[in-house]
Design a protein around this motif. Structure first.
Motif, PDB file in Angstrom:
ATOM      1  N   ASP A  58     -62.216 -38.071  43.138  1.00 40.30           N
ATOM      2  CA  ASP A  58     -61.072 -37.155  42.531  1.00 40.30           C
ATOM      3  C   ASP A  58     -59.886 -38.038  42.535  1.00 40.30           C
ATOM      4  O   ASP A  58     -58.953 -37.461  42.178  1.00 40.30           O
ATOM      5  CB  ASP A  58     -61.328 -35.904  43.891  1.00 40.30           C
ATOM      6  N   MET A  59     -59.520 -38.668  44.020  1.00 43.46           N
ATOM      7  CA  MET A  59     -58.210 -39.392  44.067  1.00 43.46           C
ATOM      8  C   MET A  59     -58.150 -40.408  42.413  1.00 43.46           C
ATOM      9  O   MET A  59     -56.569 -40.715  42.499  1.00 43.46           O
ATOM     10  CB  MET A  59     -58.145 -39.766  45.133  1.00 43.46           C
ATOM     11  N   ALA A  60     -58.609 -41.041  41.783  1.00 48.43           N
ATOM     12  CA  ALA A  60     -58.133 -41.296  40.537  1.00 48.43           C
ATOM     13  C   ALA A  60     -58.092 -40.337  39.483  1.00 48.43           C
ATOM     14  O   ALA A  60     -56.304 -40.694  39.355  1.00 48.43           O
ATOM     15  CB  ALA A  60     -59.188 -42.100  40.438  1.00 48.43           C
ATOM     16  N   VAL A  61     -58.267 -39.206  39.082  1.00 49.38           N
ATOM     17  CA  VAL A  61     -57.522 -38.103  38.907  1.00 49.38           C
ATOM     18  C   VAL A  61     -56.618 -37.689  39.077  1.00 49.38           C
ATOM     19  O   VAL A  61     -55.509 -37.918  38.139  1.00 49.38           O
ATOM     20  CB  VAL A  61     -58.242 -36.849  38.708  1.00 49.38           C
ATOM     21  N   HIS A  62     -56.732 -37.397  40.362  1.00 47.33           N
ATOM     22  CA  HIS A  62     -55.133 -36.789  41.062  1.00 47.33           C
ATOM     23  C   HIS A  62     -54.063 -38.255  41.097  1.00 47.33           C
ATOM     24  O   HIS A  62     -53.046 -37.789  40.498  1.00 47.33           O
ATOM     25  CB  HIS A  62     -55.293 -36.954  42.650  1.00 47.33           C
ATOM     26  N   MET A 134     -56.982 -29.663  40.464  1.00 45.93           N
ATOM     27  CA  MET A 134     -57.300 -30.175  41.740  1.00 45.93           C
ATOM     28  C   MET A 134     -55.677 -29.607  42.514  1.00 45.93           C
ATOM     29  O   MET A 134     -54.919 -29.366  41.858  1.00 45.93           O
ATOM     30  CB  MET A 134     -57.136 -31.486  42.378  1.00 45.93           C
ATOM     31  N   PRO A 135     -55.981 -28.469  43.477  1.00 46.22           N
ATOM     32  CA  PRO A 135     -54.835 -28.314  44.259  1.00 46.22           C
ATOM     33  C   PRO A 135     -54.079 -29.004  44.198  1.00 46.22           C
ATOM     34  O   PRO A 135     -53.970 -30.462  44.313  1.00 46.22           O
ATOM     35  CB  PRO A 135     -55.437 -28.475  45.600  1.00 46.22           C
ATOM     36  N   GLY A 136     -52.137 -29.271  44.232  1.00 39.18           N
ATOM     37  CA  GLY A 136     -51.550 -29.720  44.143  1.00 39.18           C
ATOM     38  C   GLY A 136     -51.083 -30.531  42.500  1.00 39.18           C
ATOM     39  O   GLY A 136     -49.795 -30.996  42.477  1.00 39.18           O
ATOM     40  N   MET A 137     -51.728 -30.144  41.983  1.00 34.95           N
ATOM     41  CA  MET A 137     -51.609 -31.435  40.493  1.00 34.95           C
ATOM     42  C   MET A 137     -51.123 -29.964  39.596  1.00 34.95           C
ATOM     43  O   MET A 137     -50.371 -28.648  39.434  1.00 34.95           O
ATOM     44  CB  MET A 137     -53.042 -31.026  39.934  1.00 34.95           C
ATOM     45  N   THR A 163     -43.377 -33.728  45.441  1.00 35.52           N
ATOM     46  CA  THR A 163     -43.803 -32.821  46.619  1.00 35.52           C
ATOM     47  C   THR A 163     -44.970 -32.249  46.918  1.00 35.52           C
ATOM     48  O   THR A 163     -45.814 -32.183  47.806  1.00 35.52           O
ATOM     49  CB  THR A 163     -42.588 -31.846  46.954  1.00 35.52           C
ATOM     50  N   ALA A 164     -45.512 -31.245  45.699  1.00 38.43           N
ATOM     51  CA  ALA A 164     -47.005 -30.396  46.082  1.00 38.43           C
ATOM     52  C   ALA A 164     -47.709 -31.502  45.899  1.00 38.43           C
ATOM     53  O   ALA A 164     -49.125 -31.129  45.868  1.00 38.43           O
ATOM     54  CB  ALA A 164     -46.731 -29.057  44.940  1.00 38.43           C
ATOM     55  N   HIS A 165     -47.423 -32.299  44.886  1.00 40.60           N
ATOM     56  CA  HIS A 165     -48.627 -33.512  44.174  1.00 40.60           C
ATOM     57  C   HIS A 165     -48.927 -33.672  45.872  1.00 40.60           C
ATOM     58  O   HIS A 165     -50.353 -34.345  46.173  1.00 40.60           O
ATOM     59  CB  HIS A 165     -48.210 -34.321  43.288  1.00 40.60           C
ATOM     60  N   HIS A 166     -47.802 -34.746  46.691  1.00 43.44           N
ATOM     61  CA  HIS A 166     -48.480 -35.535  47.822  1.00 43.44           C
ATOM     62  C   HIS A 166     -48.713 -34.631  49.012  1.00 43.44           C
ATOM     63  O   HIS A 166     -49.664 -35.138  49.269  1.00 43.44           O
ATOM     64  CB  HIS A 166     -47.212 -36.189  47.947  1.00 43.44           C
ATOM     65  N   GLU A 167     -48.439 -33.162  48.975  1.00 44.82           N
ATOM     66  CA  GLU A 167     -48.960 -32.538  49.798  1.00 44.82           C
ATOM     67  C   GLU A 167     -50.951 -32.500  49.799  1.00 44.82           C
ATOM     68  O   GLU A 167     -51.290 -32.819  51.158  1.00 44.82           O
ATOM     69  CB  GLU A 167     -48.181 -31.357  50.346  1.00 44.82           C
ATOM     70  N   SER A 168     -50.787 -32.083  48.886  1.00 45.07           N
ATOM     71  CA  SER A 168     -52.580 -32.406  48.532  1.00 45.07           C
ATOM     72  C   SER A 168     -52.851 -33.246  48.343  1.00 45.07           C
ATOM     73  O   SER A 168     -54.159 -33.786  48.968  1.00 45.07           O
ATOM     74  CB  SER A 168     -52.503 -31.011  47.495  1.00 45.07           C
ATOM     75  N   GLY A 169     -52.386 -34.557  47.776  1.00 50.69           N
ATOM     76  CA  GLY A 169     -52.891 -35.732  48.049  1.00 50.69           C
ATOM     77  C   GLY A 169     -53.183 -36.375  49.448  1.00 50.69           C
ATOM     78  O   GLY A 169     -53.703 -36.670  49.942  1.00 50.69           O
ATOM     79  N   ALA A 170     -52.215 -36.260  50.745  1.00 51.43           N
ATOM     80  CA  ALA A 170     -52.120 -36.268  52.301  1.00 51.43           C
ATOM     81  C   ALA A 170     -53.102 -35.603  52.580  1.00 51.43           C
ATOM     82  O   ALA A 170     -53.958 -35.914  53.657  1.00 51.43           O
ATOM     83  CB  ALA A 170     -51.091 -36.043  52.761  1.00 51.43           C
ATOM     84  N   GLU A 171     -53.495 -34.649  52.313  1.00 50.90           N
ATOM     85  CA  GLU A 171     -54.979 -33.485  52.956  1.00 50.90           C
ATOM     86  C   GLU A 171     -56.084 -34.429  52.500  1.00 50.90           C
ATOM     87  O   GLU A 171     -56.921 -34.753  52.990  1.00 50.90           O
ATOM     88  CB  GLU A 171     -54.829 -32.352  52.352  1.00 50.90           C
ATOM     89  N   MET A 172     -55.957 -35.274  51.007  1.00 51.20           N
ATOM     90  CA  MET A 172     -57.005 -35.104  50.948  1.00 51.20           C
ATOM     91  C   MET A 172     -57.641 -36.353  51.597  1.00 51.20           C
ATOM     92  O   MET A 172     -58.504 -36.942  51.416  1.00 51.20           O
ATOM     93  CB  MET A 172     -57.685 -35.649  48.819  1.00 51.20           C
ATOM     94  N   ALA A 173     -56.719 -37.322  51.383  1.00 52.62           N
ATOM     95  CA  ALA A 173     -56.688 -38.640  51.934  1.00 52.62           C
ATOM     96  C   ALA A 173     -57.136 -39.002  53.445  1.00 52.62           C
ATOM     97  O   ALA A 173     -57.794 -39.695  54.074  1.00 52.62           O
ATOM     98  CB  ALA A 173     -55.040 -39.887  51.651  1.00 52.62           C
TER      99      ALA A 173
END
Length: 215
Positions: A58-62, A134-137, A163-173
């Motif tokens: 998922d993070m590779a796609v994000h 995914m969320p944030g994308m 910013t929206a992308h990072h917020e969801s990415g940080a949650e996933m991480a």
């Protein structure tokens, strides 16, 4: 999972080179003397349903979309601060994406899953068919708008989308840092969460300087 966002030629070239480098580094990480018993255990693949495998996919796609957006804004503005941020995102996230794909390769796991994204987090996200997987994308329409924008308009739109992308990415991480079984994923995910939160704060300041906000 539906097809990923459109990818620029520079991203394809950079991603391929980074993947080769990541594979080489990962291979060196796992090298042990042939007489060492723990060596076999060190390369044991996480389960197909594990947080490690799910997060890597998922993070590779994000990350792929984050790098694409950074390439777009790099060519739509002459502002040095925004271009520097874009350059950092391109290099950092392309490198991390290569590591994630490299681990999937080492584990003998497919790069994508036939199931919905984020199932490893205990919930799933159903793509709406608008390009946001995914969320944030960002959606395809938002990416087209970014491509058409110039100067300050491009800067503000990029900073809001990222910013929206990072917020969801940080949650996933953060979820992966807590749930992953491999040290490699836990460490990488923890570092991602910290870095993306730091960039969120930076982008809030950059938006404020331009008379805008993330909302």
């Amino acid at each position: 999972m539906t097809a990923g966002p459109r990818t620029s030629r520079p991203l394809v070239l950079a991603g391929g080179a980074v993947l080769l480098l990541a594979l080489a580094l990962i291979a060196l990480t796992f090298v042990r003397p042939s007489t060492s018993a723990p060596a076999a255990a060190s390369v044991s693949a996480p389960a197909e349903s594990s947080a490690d495998v799910g997060f890597a996919r998922d993070m590779a796609v994000h990350h792929q979309q984050a790098v694409e957006m950074a390439f777009i804004v790099r060519d739509r503005t002459s502002d040095e601060a925004v271009r520097r941020l874009a350059f950092d995102i391109i290099n950092t996230q392309a490198n991390q994406r290569g590591m994630l794909l490299g681990w999937l390769e080492m584990w003998g796991r497919a790069k994508s899953s036939p199931g919905p994204p984020m199932a490893w987090m205990g919930h799933t996200f159903t793509p709406r068919g608008d390009g946001a997987l995914m969320p944030g994308m960002a959606t395809d329409a938002e990416l087209d708008k970014l491509r058409a924008a110039k100067g300050r308009d491009a800067e503000i739109l990029f900073l809001k989308l990222m910013t929206a992308h990072h917020e969801s990415g940080a949650e996933m991480a953060q979820a992966a840092a807590s749930a992953a079984k491999t040290e490699q994923i836990r460490n990488l995910a923890s570092g991602m969460a910290l870095a993306q939160k730091s960039e969120i704060a930076l982008m809030a300041d950059m938006l404020k300087e331009r008379g805008a906000s993330a909302s």
